[in-house]
Design an enzyme around this catalytic site. Structure first.
Site, short mmCIF file in Angstrom:
data_model
loop_
_atom_site.label_atom_id
_atom_site.label_comp_id
_atom_site.label_asym_id
_atom_site.label_seq_id
_atom_site.Cartn_x
_atom_site.Cartn_y
_atom_site.Cartn_z
N SER A 165 46.60 60.48 79.48
CA SER A 165 45.54 61.48 79.57
C SER A 165 44.88 61.60 78.21
CB SER A 165 46.15 62.82 79.97
OG SER A 165 45.32 63.88 79.54
N GLU A 182 47.18 55.53 92.79
CA GLU A 182 46.09 56.42 93.22
C GLU A 182 44.82 55.65 93.57
OE1 GLU A 182 47.54 60.30 90.63
OE2 GLU A 182 45.78 59.18 89.99
N LYS A 193 51.31 63.01 79.28
CA LYS A 193 51.06 62.46 80.61
C LYS A 193 51.23 60.95 80.72
CE LYS A 193 48.91 64.96 83.52
NZ LYS A 193 48.63 65.04 84.72
N HIS A 218 58.71 65.07 108.15
CA HIS A 218 57.90 66.23 107.71
C HIS A 218 58.00 66.45 106.20
CE1 HIS A 218 57.94 67.30 112.05
NE2 HIS A 218 59.22 67.00 111.96
#
Ligand code: ARG
Length: 459
Positions: free
Chosen positions: A277, A290, A283, A156
């Site tokens: 970024s 992804e 970043k 979980h």
């Protein structure tokens, strides 16, 4: 417009119809397979006395010169042909004249395209298998290096029990190993040759289908000519296996994205596999992971599309089947690209062992072991579960771990606790004592790693 079938028509095809119908823009990719299949066909025709030796030699030479010229870029596959089959045949006739017109004897584009697609897919199955193997080698290496890198195991997404990085990565090793086994299964089942099935009903020429099958490396010929031209089951199996690979890659990517976050910091993705970024200078984003996660959708899409294309078409060949190509090719390219990049990302990724270990220590990952300790001292498990539950509540209130409590505090909750509790619930003990086959204990893992190593050597 260069078509193979003008004879019974009195009008030119409408330009838009021609474009809508043509497949050259995408079936050009199996030009090599088309030539290879034609060569085998011609060899068989000559062996059966359907073509003369001279005709065979002329055709083979012509086909070989087309192959050479396309490879060198001297001959360009242009869209003035309807499909790759027309391109090869028209060029052959241009080059060698009369004999070229005999290439298509005893053959239809239906069994021809069935063969080309199968040959192409068969190569792809092998390529995907090889890429999976490369990934397995990387994963096994990470496992060997991290037998004692402790980390929390989750259920979980809540800390559950401590495991090791080797064990966690080992779970993915199993998944990708099954993916390889699926490749081998598919290969074995699909490896029958449809050539010689004609349009749908075989031919009246005395073709030797066993011989063509043998020349093309198949286990034998297919056994029903209608099925041969209408079957794309192997593509569905392949797309399904590719979807499963993407599901595995996506799941792993999701974990890496979480592990790479500032909140976790379990891993650091190499600069070469991260991006920045345009506005936020701090970043460093896990874009590869992804994108792999994101590209899963288009591979599932190809599978659903193929199932849908086939579900309503009566036997045998129907033009719907031309739709077996574009999305399948895209899925194959996508999976190969993802496997390649994912492997590179894994190879270069840094694991922050200290952060992982620290994370494994807190969050009560040793609560089950504390309960087991009581059970070993004679407390029934259900009572032990309750005692440790109360202990955890007490710890949360004190903001401490179970092993940070004094023996007096522990005894106040259960008099069964003794000095040996601290060793029993240390992180090291919790992991090392898990020794059943498949468990994270380093001694158990070593045996599994030896088996996986032997598997990679043999396969
Ligand atoms: N381009 C076609 C395909 O991909 C080749 C087979 C054409 N056969 C036919 N009878 N029109 O399926």
């Amino acid at each position: 417009m260069a078509q193979l079938w003008g004879g019974r028509f009195t009008k030119e095809t409408d330009q838009l119809v021609y474009q809508f119908n043509a497949s050259i823009s995408f079936d050009r990719r199996f030009w090599k397979q088309d030539i290879e299949g034609s060569m085998a066909h011609v060899k068989m025709l000559a062996r059966q006395g359907i073509l003369t030796e001279k005709e065979k030699d002329e055709i083979l030479e012509g086909l070989e010169s087309i192959r050479r010229d396309v490879e060198k870029g001297k001959l360009v596959i242009t869209e003035e042909y309807e499909d790759i089959h027309s391109f090869v045949e028209a060029n052959l006739i241009d080059r060698i004249g009369e004999a070229g017109k005999k290439l298509h004897t005893g053959r239809s584009r239906n069994d021809q395209v069935a063969l080309d697609m199968k040959l192409y897919t068969r190569d792809q199955v092998k390529e995907v298998d090889e890429l999976l193997k490369e990934l397995l080698v990387t994963l096994l290496h990470i496992m060997e290096e991290n037998l004692e890198t402790y980390m929390p195991g989750f259920t979980h997404l809540q800390k559950a029990q401590p495991v090791t990085l080797a064990h966690h990565v080992g779970a993915y090793f199993e998944m990708f190993k099954r993916d390889r086994q699926r490749m081998q299964d598919i290969y074995r089942r699909m490896n029958y040759c449809p050539l010689g099935s004609g349009a749908l009903a075989g031919t009246t020429y005395p073709l030797d289908r066993d011989y063509t099958a043998e020349l093309l490396g198949f286990a034998g010929p297919t056994l029903n000519s209608m099925d041969s031209v209408a079957d794309r089951d192997y593509l569905i199996e392949f797309l399904s296996a590719l979807s499963t690979i993407m599901m595995h890659l996506s799941r792993f990517s999701e974990e890496i994205i979480i592990w790479n976050s500032n909140e976790y910091r379990f891993v650091e993705i190499d600069d070469a596999y991260s991006t920045g970024s345009s506005i936020m200078p701090q970043k460093k984003n896990p874009d590869i992971a992804e994108l792999v996660r994101g590209k899963t959708g288009r591979v599932y899409g190809a599978l659903v599309s193929m199932l849908t294309v086939l579900k309503g078409i009566p036997l045998a060949y129907n033009k719907d089947m031309q739709e077996d190509k574009e999305l399948s090719f895209d899925a194959m390219d996508t999976v190969k690209g993802c496997l390649h990049l994912f492997n590179g990302m894994m190879k270069t990724m840094k694991f922050r062992k200290d952060v992982m270990t620290k994370s494994a220590v807190n969050g009560f990952t040793n609560a089950t072991d504390a309960a087991d300790y009581l059970v070993n001292k004679g407390v029934p498990f259900r009572d032990a579960h309750g005692i440790i539950g109360r202990l955890v509540l007490y710890c949360i209130d004190k903001n401490a771990g179970i092993d940070e409590l004094s023996l007096e505090e522990l005894k106040a909750i259960s008099p069964v606790f003794e000095e040996d509790i601290y060793d029993a619930i240390s992180l090291k003990t919790c992991v090392e004592k898990r020794l059943t086959t498949g468990a994270p204990g380093p001694e158990a893992m070593k045996k599994v790693i030896a088996l996986q190593k032997a598997y990679l050597e043999e396969n």
